[in-house]
Scaffold this motif. Structure first.
Motif, PDB file in Angstrom:
ATOM      1  N   VAL A  11       0.853  -1.201   0.000  1.00 45.19           N
ATOM      2  CA  VAL A  11       0.000   0.000   0.000  1.00 45.19           C
ATOM      3  C   VAL A  11       0.885   1.246   0.000  1.00 45.19           C
ATOM      4  O   VAL A  11       1.803   1.375   0.817  1.00 45.19           O
ATOM      5  CB  VAL A  11      -0.942   0.023   1.234  1.00 45.19           C
ATOM      6  N   ARG A  12       0.619   2.134  -0.948  1.00 44.95           N
ATOM      7  CA  ARG A  12       1.385   3.390  -1.010  1.00 44.95           C
ATOM      8  C   ARG A  12       0.485   4.617  -0.849  1.00 44.95           C
ATOM      9  O   ARG A  12       0.979   5.699  -0.544  1.00 44.95           O
ATOM     10  CB  ARG A  12       2.127   3.478  -2.345  1.00 44.95           C
ATOM     11  N   GLY A  13      -0.811   4.427  -1.092  1.00 51.36           N
ATOM     12  CA  GLY A  13      -1.704   5.574  -1.015  1.00 51.36           C
ATOM     13  C   GLY A  13      -2.971   5.231  -0.248  1.00 51.36           C
ATOM     14  O   GLY A  13      -3.472   4.110  -0.344  1.00 51.36           O
ATOM     15  N   VAL A  14      -3.462   6.200   0.498  1.00 52.50           N
ATOM     16  CA  VAL A  14      -4.649   5.983   1.328  1.00 52.50           C
ATOM     17  C   VAL A  14      -5.715   7.009   0.957  1.00 52.50           C
ATOM     18  O   VAL A  14      -5.453   8.221   0.961  1.00 52.50           O
ATOM     19  CB  VAL A  14      -4.309   6.124   2.826  1.00 52.50           C
ATOM     20  N   LEU A  15      -6.890   6.494   0.624  1.00 56.90           N
ATOM     21  CA  LEU A  15      -8.037   7.361   0.346  1.00 56.90           C
ATOM     22  C   LEU A  15      -8.932   7.377   1.573  1.00 56.90           C
ATOM     23  O   LEU A  15      -9.369   6.323   2.033  1.00 56.90           O
ATOM     24  CB  LEU A  15      -8.844   6.803  -0.830  1.00 56.90           C
ATOM     25  N   LEU A  16      -9.208   8.568   2.082  1.00 56.03           N
ATOM     26  CA  LEU A  16     -10.052   8.663   3.276  1.00 56.03           C
ATOM     27  C   LEU A  16     -11.389   9.290   2.940  1.00 56.03           C
ATOM     28  O   LEU A  16     -11.451  10.383   2.355  1.00 56.03           O
ATOM     29  CB  LEU A  16      -9.373   9.541   4.334  1.00 56.03           C
ATOM     30  N   ASP A  17     -12.465   8.603   3.294  1.00 59.82           N
ATOM     31  CA  ASP A  17     -13.781   9.241   3.318  1.00 59.82           C
ATOM     32  C   ASP A  17     -13.764  10.246   4.471  1.00 59.82           C
ATOM     33  O   ASP A  17     -12.951  10.127   5.401  1.00 59.82           O
ATOM     34  CB  ASP A  17     -14.849   8.156   3.535  1.00 59.82           C
ATOM     35  N   ILE A  18     -14.624  11.235   4.428  1.00 59.01           N
ATOM     36  CA  ILE A  18     -14.592  12.284   5.462  1.00 59.01           C
ATOM     37  C   ILE A  18     -15.704  12.096   6.496  1.00 59.01           C
ATOM     38  O   ILE A  18     -15.457  11.836   7.664  1.00 59.01           O
ATOM     39  CB  ILE A  18     -14.660  13.690   4.807  1.00 59.01           C
ATOM     40  N   SER A  19     -16.980  12.198   6.023  1.00 61.47           N
ATOM     41  CA  SER A  19     -18.100  12.133   6.977  1.00 61.47           C
ATOM     42  C   SER A  19     -18.230  10.716   7.526  1.00 61.47           C
ATOM     43  O   SER A  19     -18.282   9.747   6.775  1.00 61.47           O
ATOM     44  CB  SER A  19     -19.384  12.555   6.279  1.00 61.47           C
ATOM     45  N   GLY A  20     -18.267  10.571   8.844  1.00 59.36           N
ATOM     46  CA  GLY A  20     -18.379   9.254   9.455  1.00 59.36           C
ATOM     47  C   GLY A  20     -17.038   8.578   9.685  1.00 59.36           C
ATOM     48  O   GLY A  20     -16.972   7.539  10.342  1.00 59.36           O
ATOM     49  N   VAL A  21     -15.963   9.154   9.124  1.00 58.41           N
ATOM     50  CA  VAL A  21     -14.612   8.602   9.328  1.00 58.41           C
ATOM     51  C   VAL A  21     -13.770   9.631  10.109  1.00 58.41           C
ATOM     52  O   VAL A  21     -13.184   9.331  11.139  1.00 58.41           O
ATOM     53  CB  VAL A  21     -13.945   8.254   7.985  1.00 58.41           C
ATOM     54  N   LEU A  22     -13.765  10.877   9.586  1.00 62.91           N
ATOM     55  CA  LEU A  22     -13.061  11.950  10.295  1.00 62.91           C
ATOM     56  C   LEU A  22     -13.959  12.559  11.367  1.00 62.91           C
ATOM     57  O   LEU A  22     -13.516  12.851  12.479  1.00 62.91           O
ATOM     58  CB  LEU A  22     -12.629  13.047   9.308  1.00 62.91           C
ATOM     59  N   TYR A  23     -15.212  12.809  11.003  1.00 60.15           N
ATOM     60  CA  TYR A  23     -16.112  13.485  11.949  1.00 60.15           C
ATOM     61  C   TYR A  23     -17.555  13.069  11.688  1.00 60.15           C
ATOM     62  O   TYR A  23     -17.869  12.512  10.632  1.00 60.15           O
ATOM     63  CB  TYR A  23     -15.952  15.003  11.828  1.00 60.15           C
ATOM     64  N   ASP A  24     -18.410  13.299  12.675  1.00 53.58           N
ATOM     65  CA  ASP A  24     -19.856  13.184  12.496  1.00 53.58           C
ATOM     66  C   ASP A  24     -20.430  14.587  12.425  1.00 53.58           C
ATOM     67  O   ASP A  24     -20.231  15.386  13.356  1.00 53.58           O
ATOM     68  CB  ASP A  24     -20.502  12.435  13.685  1.00 53.58           C
ATOM     69  N   GLY A  25     -21.133  14.912  11.347  1.00 51.19           N
ATOM     70  CA  GLY A  25     -21.745  16.224  11.214  1.00 51.19           C
ATOM     71  C   GLY A  25     -22.889  16.395  12.207  1.00 51.19           C
ATOM     72  O   GLY A  25     -23.309  15.441  12.846  1.00 51.19           O
ATOM     73  N   GLY A  26     -23.371  17.604  12.328  1.00 47.69           N
ATOM     74  CA  GLY A  26     -24.497  17.846  13.227  1.00 47.69           C
ATOM     75  C   GLY A  26     -24.586  19.307  13.594  1.00 47.69           C
ATOM     76  O   GLY A  26     -23.916  20.155  12.996  1.00 47.69           O
ATOM     77  N   GLU A  27     -25.442  19.605  14.563  1.00 51.59           N
ATOM     78  CA  GLU A  27     -25.639  20.976  15.046  1.00 51.59           C
ATOM     79  C   GLU A  27     -24.288  21.639  15.339  1.00 51.59           C
ATOM     80  O   GLU A  27     -23.425  21.029  15.968  1.00 51.59           O
ATOM     81  CB  GLU A  27     -26.447  20.961  16.351  1.00 51.59           C
ATOM     82  N   GLY A  28     -24.112  22.865  14.871  1.00 47.73           N
ATOM     83  CA  GLY A  28     -22.884  23.602  15.164  1.00 47.73           C
ATOM     84  C   GLY A  28     -21.689  23.065  14.403  1.00 47.73           C
ATOM     85  O   GLY A  28     -20.545  23.392  14.749  1.00 47.73           O
ATOM     86  N   GLY A  29     -21.917  22.194  13.398  1.00 47.63           N
ATOM     87  CA  GLY A  29     -20.817  21.708  12.568  1.00 47.63           C
ATOM     88  C   GLY A  29     -20.503  20.254  12.786  1.00 47.63           C
ATOM     89  O   GLY A  29     -20.117  19.557  11.873  1.00 47.63           O
ATOM     90  N   GLY A  30     -20.664  19.779  14.025  1.00 45.64           N
ATOM     91  CA  GLY A  30     -20.376  18.369  14.296  1.00 45.64           C
ATOM     92  C   GLY A  30     -19.151  18.217  15.178  1.00 45.64           C
ATOM     93  O   GLY A  30     -18.651  19.201  15.750  1.00 45.64           O
ATOM     94  N   GLU A  31     -18.674  16.988  15.309  1.00 41.30           N
ATOM     95  CA  GLU A  31     -17.526  16.750  16.187  1.00 41.30           C
ATOM     96  C   GLU A  31     -16.621  15.676  15.596  1.00 41.30           C
ATOM     97  O   GLU A  31     -17.084  14.750  14.916  1.00 41.30           O
ATOM     98  CB  GLU A  31     -18.010  16.339  17.581  1.00 41.30           C
ATOM     99  N   PRO A  32     -15.311  15.781  15.882  1.00 37.71           N
ATOM    100  CA  PRO A  32     -14.367  14.787  15.353  1.00 37.71           C
ATOM    101  C   PRO A  32     -14.653  13.432  15.983  1.00 37.71           C
ATOM    102  O   PRO A  32     -15.091  13.364  17.132  1.00 37.71           O
ATOM    103  CB  PRO A  32     -12.993  15.279  15.825  1.00 37.71           C
TER     104      PRO A  32
END
Lengths: 270, 270
Positions: A11-32
């Motif tokens: 493996v040389r490259g990593v593709l990251l999804d954002i929502s649900g992996v980095l943070y959960d969205g929600g009121e006020g923007g969400g949280e990591p």
């Protein structure tokens, strides 16, 4: 348990999804999601290439990156592959003038696009704008066209905000497909073109890349069909039943991004 | 042109769709389609049996009949087969407690039904109530159930009001099906059980009956699959492309209900 060393070899490259992996969205923007800020930072200090490949289509890339930076993530706009700019390219190439059924937050991505006298409909995760009135307007535009074209920014079924599961663009795309008797063109995951453009931007081949996402069909299944490996995280919209999905099986399951990064840093580039 | 005498031989019962055949809905209730009031009256004076078989699910049967009578039609509640009462029977038989995603106008049909602690979702043509908020609520109820049950009052794609084409319940049914990975049970046309109950109430066999409707798939295709003949009227949601539908071909096409009744009275019961 998967033999991680074997699974992650080369493996040389990593593709990251954002929502649900980095943070959960929600009121006020969400949280990591716990450990994700640190995990992204470690990944970016490693020899692995990193790219963020998201179907987020409620916000412009600028707004999304601004939010993630406020949440503590080391991320810049140029590192993000998102469906709105990819759609703008398609619209220009094909001379299409869209009627937009999109969230106000992403409308600025289409500022350079002619929307007069529409000859297609672009649908994205419009949130509260998925009113009966707005759905009817999009439907009526399509029914007036001799060759109706519907472009959909992703086809996700739902996503998770801090308040719970919420409908994504996919169900509304299906509604318009059924109403008009047509098939939408999907821009975004799991479309192969979209994954390929992310790989190209990262400069790695599919067999050298791994996708990490919370969506068993859109992230995991889509990436695998392009020849990539894929891990599913048990965060975001993950549900235990995903591990028995009738069609898609992830190469591995991890509790969260932090565990995925631990494994990658242990087992790759040795 | 069809050989009408041959086509209509042996017809003893006539099933009439309501919306788009008798009247077009719209602001202030809508308006009768030219010639339809008189055509219904002539049919009811003839030896032919008549029954109204509708997927109307925005209004209770009482409200619908009240409106039609104000528009001049000779019709009573007992002559109407509609999906809401059929759904109530199913709910009672199976001990189901619905979460209702329906128009306020039809809610009274469910007055006798227990809606506490829901174990299924009932969706109908909810009109403006098809908000993002209400769709999410129905989605969340289904996702919480171990065996999600979705009952849909019809699966029409769209209908015509005086203001133009409007989305019916079908697209929203498809949206929930896709979001939850389930298949809805349809109560109403084109479900064979629904047509059969209308035939039973009329006391004629399928091969003795003819359906008259404006929906090539729901009315014409559904009735034909039950062994009935079916005419499509060129009113309501009819579109010229319906006459070249890839799967369904009506036994005959008529300009409106008045023409259909002329033909029936000329050619039947001789």
């Amino acid at each position: 348990m998967a033999a991680w060393g074997e699974l992650l070899a080369g493996v040389r490259g990593v593709l990251l999804d954002i929502s649900g992996v980095l943070y959960d969205g929600g009121e006020g923007g969400g949280e990591p999601i716990a450990g994700s800020v640190e995990a992204v930072a470690r990944l970016k200090r490693s020899p692995l290439k990193v790219r963020f490949c998201t179907n987020e289509s409620q916000k412009s890339r600028g707004d999304l990156v601004g939010l993630l930076r406020r949440l503590g993530f080391d991320i810049s706009e140029g590192e993000v592959t998102a469906p709105a700019p990819a759609t703008c390219l398609i619209l220009k190439e094909r001379g299409l003038r869209p009627h937009l059924l999109v969230h106000d937050g992403v409308r600025s991505e289409f500022d350079q696009i002619d929307t007069s006298n529409p000859n297609c409909v672009v649908i994205a995760d419009a949130g509260e704008s998925f009113s009966y009135h707005n759905m009817n307007k999009a439907f009526q535009v399509l029914m007036e066209l001799e060759n109706p074209v519907l472009l959909s920014l992703g086809k996700g079924r739902y996503y998770k905000e801090t308040s719970g599961l919420l409908l994504d663009v996919g169900p509304y795309m299906k509604a318009l497909e059924y109403a008009c008797g047509i098939e939408a063109e999907v821009v975004g995951k799991p479309s192969p073109e979209f994954f390929k453009s992310a790989l190209q931007e990262m400069g790695v081949e599919a067999h050298q890349a791994i996708m990490i996402g919370d969506d068993i069909v859109g992230d995991v299944g889509g990436a695998q069909r392009c020849g990539m490996r894929a891990l599913q995280v048990r965060t975001g919209k993950y549900r235990p039943s995903d591990e028995h999905h009738p069609e898609v099986k992830a190469d591995g399951y991890v509790d969260n991004l932090a565990e995925a990064v631990d494994l990658l840093l242990q087992h790759t580039d040795k």
